[in-house]
Design a protein around this motif. Structure first.
Motif, short mmCIF file in Angstrom:
data_model
loop_
_atom_site.label_atom_id
_atom_site.label_comp_id
_atom_site.label_asym_id
_atom_site.label_seq_id
_atom_site.Cartn_x
_atom_site.Cartn_y
_atom_site.Cartn_z
N ARG A 428 0.84 -1.20 0.00
CA ARG A 428 0.00 0.00 0.00
C ARG A 428 0.88 1.26 0.00
O ARG A 428 0.54 2.26 -0.67
CB ARG A 428 -0.92 -0.01 1.22
CG ARG A 428 -2.03 -1.05 1.17
CD ARG A 428 -2.87 -1.01 2.42
NE ARG A 428 -3.52 0.29 2.55
CZ ARG A 428 -4.02 0.75 3.70
NH1 ARG A 428 -3.91 0.03 4.81
NH2 ARG A 428 -4.61 1.94 3.74
N GLY A 429 1.99 1.23 0.73
CA GLY A 429 2.89 2.38 0.73
C GLY A 429 3.53 2.60 -0.62
O GLY A 429 3.65 3.75 -1.10
N MET A 430 3.93 1.51 -1.28
CA MET A 430 4.53 1.64 -2.61
C MET A 430 3.52 2.17 -3.61
O MET A 430 3.83 3.03 -4.45
CB MET A 430 5.07 0.28 -3.06
CG MET A 430 6.04 0.36 -4.23
SD MET A 430 5.23 0.30 -5.81
CE MET A 430 4.96 -1.45 -5.98
N TRP A 456 2.39 2.53 9.80
CA TRP A 456 2.18 3.25 11.07
C TRP A 456 0.83 2.91 11.69
O TRP A 456 0.70 2.87 12.92
CB TRP A 456 2.28 4.76 10.82
CG TRP A 456 3.68 5.23 10.56
CD1 TRP A 456 4.83 4.51 10.66
CD2 TRP A 456 4.08 6.55 10.17
NE1 TRP A 456 5.93 5.28 10.34
CE2 TRP A 456 5.48 6.54 10.04
CE3 TRP A 456 3.38 7.72 9.91
CZ2 TRP A 456 6.20 7.68 9.68
CZ3 TRP A 456 4.09 8.86 9.54
CH2 TRP A 456 5.49 8.84 9.43
N GLU A 457 -0.17 2.67 10.85
CA GLU A 457 -1.48 2.30 11.38
C GLU A 457 -1.41 1.06 12.26
O GLU A 457 -2.22 0.88 13.17
CB GLU A 457 -2.46 2.06 10.23
CG GLU A 457 -2.86 3.33 9.48
CD GLU A 457 -3.67 3.01 8.23
OE1 GLU A 457 -3.86 1.79 7.93
OE2 GLU A 457 -4.10 3.96 7.54
N ALA A 458 -0.44 0.20 11.99
CA ALA A 458 -0.26 -1.03 12.77
C ALA A 458 0.90 -0.92 13.76
O ALA A 458 1.33 -1.94 14.33
CB ALA A 458 -0.03 -2.21 11.82
N GLY A 459 1.43 0.30 13.94
CA GLY A 459 2.54 0.49 14.86
C GLY A 459 3.86 -0.02 14.33
O GLY A 459 4.77 -0.34 15.10
N LEU A 460 4.02 -0.07 13.01
CA LEU A 460 5.22 -0.61 12.38
C LEU A 460 5.93 0.48 11.59
O LEU A 460 5.36 1.53 11.29
CB LEU A 460 4.84 -1.77 11.45
CG LEU A 460 3.99 -2.89 12.07
CD1 LEU A 460 3.61 -3.90 10.99
CD2 LEU A 460 4.72 -3.55 13.23
#
Length: 592
Positions: A428-430, A456-460
């Motif tokens: 999704r980031g790519m 970041w939504e998953a704390g990663l």
């Protein structure tokens, strides 16, 4: 095929080599000595002659420092190498998280006031030296001959690789025109010192063989305001290039470089970010102006010929990657090792009969090795590719018309739900960057967040930048623009960058997906208010493994982008492959 550092960077030799270095500290009356992974030309990649950091410590990453004090030796590495450094250095060396902990801060904490630390003035650029001196306070820096060279008795000789011309039809502009154009931009400076190998290669339309995997020659150059260049390079490397270089370029022996600097008249321009301290010392007493290397921006903004060549190189490379991935899918789990993966992929690229070299040492990390961001397989770390693991393959090729860099992560058999969920977040980031339209004037720090938001939504998160510049049959890592929190150079049409978010679970697996992208003007939209907008053209055409995608995590626009991308992969690469490889490609490019 695969990189082995046993001959030079032997971790078990670190302690005796450190002891020998400390004997030199005593002889010099020093409390420490800084060993960067750098050479006099300040390029990212170094020749074996200059790989002092690896020789001393065993650490083979492409960036870092060792600060060897009489009582402690710190090895400073960034987020890409924090797993790797633990495996490569002996206990006598202390890994230090850098840049969170700076060199100066660490030295000040370890040394009493009045301590003295030595540096080789050829290996530190002016700006870095200034920053160190400001932060060191009462700890002094002293310029000395390189202490590692004194104890490295079988140090390889400096490189003497052949230099050859880059055809103007691929360069897109004659080097005489480049020289004249850049000379006109020097302003009040009478001359400009250029030390970066890829800048010299770009300016003179030459390529070289001094650095493995990077087609650049070692040398120094002075660009004169009158429209000529003095090139300080061993004449043996330039045999047969007289007609190409022409009257605008004077060849001089490297041994005359400092003497020639001292003889310059009028203001001299240097780039403090790359100009060695030794060069500034040789110019002492003369008026010095400071500005970025004049080649950086025009080199980064590829012209039409360079972009066309890069597109062609990516189609050729994409077909090789598809043949490799199709072959990989046919191998039963447990039948391959990482070295076998590396060897096979390089052979597929060489089978194009157009490969000049790979663009960096191929990364093939399975299971926990995939979590080492810049992992290089060795005889000691080679793992079997087993069922239930992820395999991360990051690789690229150097072709006369372009440089490629691609990462794909594939499953070996069935993998866990966590791996698939995190792969989808990385994807999704790519996609977010691939779909982006943005106003002119933005830089990497303005868009890096988009590649990380799903994680970041998953704390990663991941501990490296999202994208670096890429050259046109030049260095695979190129400035000045990058996609990162520290990227401050605005994007401009023609820049080629990587788009490579990732995630790494130490001791378990690594995920990275990488395409190369080129900045281009975005066509206006109905009702658009922003005067000028940019977007990214995708250059890499290789399937992204659909078996690792949790489809429900993707939005409709994200699914549409991926299906559209795969349709383009099939249309562009399909005619270049055949048989079972073509069948594999059609299945890999099926809509979600």
């Amino acid at each position: 095929m695969f990189q082995s550092f046993q001959e030079t960077a032997r971790p078990e030799q670190g302690p005796p080599r450190l002891a020998a270095l400390r004997e030199e500290l005593t002889r010099e009356g020093l409390d420490g000595f800084i060993v960067p992974r750098a050479d006099a030309h300040q390029g990212e990649y170094v020749a074996p002659h200059d790989d002092r950091l690896a020789w001393l410590t065993g650490f083979t990453g492409s960036a870092g420092y060792c600060v060897a004090l009489t009582g402690e030796a710190g090895v400073f590495v960034d987020g890409r190498y924090r797993v790797q450094v633990k495996a490569q250095v002996a206990s006598e060396f202390t890994p230090v998280d850098w840049p969170e902990t700076g060199l100066a801060e660490w030295i000040v904490a370890k040394l009493p006031e009045g301590g003295t630390v030595g540096i080789d003035p050829w290996l530190f650029p002016v700006a870095q030296m200034r920053g160190l001196e400001e932060k060191l306070g009462k700890v002094a820096l002293r310029r000395v001959d390189n202490l590692v060279d004194r104890i490295w008795h079988d140090q390889p000789a400096p490189p003497l690789g052949a230099v050859f011309a880059q055809p103007v039809e691929l360069a897109g502009e004659a080097h005489g025109d480049k020289i004249a154009r850049l000379a006109r931009g020097l302003g009040s400076a009478a001359a400009c010192v250029i030390t970066l190998p890829d800048s010299i290669a770009w300016l003179l339309n030459i390529r070289g063989t001094d650095i493995p995997r990077n087609p650049v020659p070692h040398g120094f150059a002075i660009l004169h305001a009158g429209g000529r260049v003095t090139l300080f390079m061993d004449a043996r490397k330039l045999e047969g290039l007289g007609d190409h270089l022409g009257p605008e370029v004077e060849i001089a022996p490297p041994a005359r470089f400092l003497e020639a600097l001292g003889a310059l008249e009028g203001p001299v321009q240097i780039d403090p970010a790359s100009c060695p301290v030794a060069v500034a010392d040789a110019l002492e007493g003369r008026e010095i102006t400071e500005a970025p290397d004049p080649c950086l921006l025009p080199k980064a903004c590829k012209n039409a010929a360079e972009l066309d060549g890069t597109r062609a190189a990516h189609l050729r490379d994409g077909a090789a990657m598809v043949r490799f991935l199709a072959w990989l899918d046919r191998q039963p789990p447990g039948s391959l090792t990482e070295t076998g993966v590396v060897t096979a992929l390089e052979n597929f690229r060489r089978a194009t009969n157009a490969l000049r070299d790979i663009s960096f040492e191929t990364i093939a990390g399975t299971g926990p090795n995939g979590a080492i961001v810049h992992y290089r397989v060795t005889e000691n770390t080679d793992r079997t590719v087993e069922a239930g693991q992820l395999l991360l393959v990051d690789s690229g090729g150097q072709y006369v018309d372009g440089t490629t860099d691609i990462t794909r992560t594939v499953p070996v058999g069935e993998v866990g739900d966590e791996e698939r969920a995190n792969f989808t977040r990385v994807l999704r980031g790519m996609i977010a960057l691939s779909r982006l339209r943005f106003p002119e004037g933005l830089a990497g720090r303005d868009i890096d967040v988009l590649a990380r938001a799903a994680l970041w939504e998953a704390g990663l998160d991941y501990g490296h930048g999202t994208g670096h510049g890429v050259g046109a049959y030049l260095s695979v890592h190129e400035g000045p623009a990058r996609i990162a929190r520290t990227g401050t150079v605005p994007f401009a049409p023609g820049m080629i960058l990587s788009n490579e978010p990732g995630f790494y679970r130490e001791g378990a697996y690594g995920i990275r997906i990488e395409n190369l992208i080129a900045v281009e003007p975005a066509p206006p939209l109905p009702g658009q208010v922003v005067p000028k907008m940019l977007r990214f053209e995708t250059l890499t055409w290789v399937p992204i493994d659909r078996r690792l995608i949790v489809t429900d995590q993707l939005s409709r626009p994200e699914r549409d982008w991926l299906d559209g991308y795969h349709a383009q992969v099939l249309a562009r690469i399909g005619p270049l492959v055949e048989g079972e490889d073509a069948d594999w490609l059609e299945r890999a490019c099926a809509p979600l």
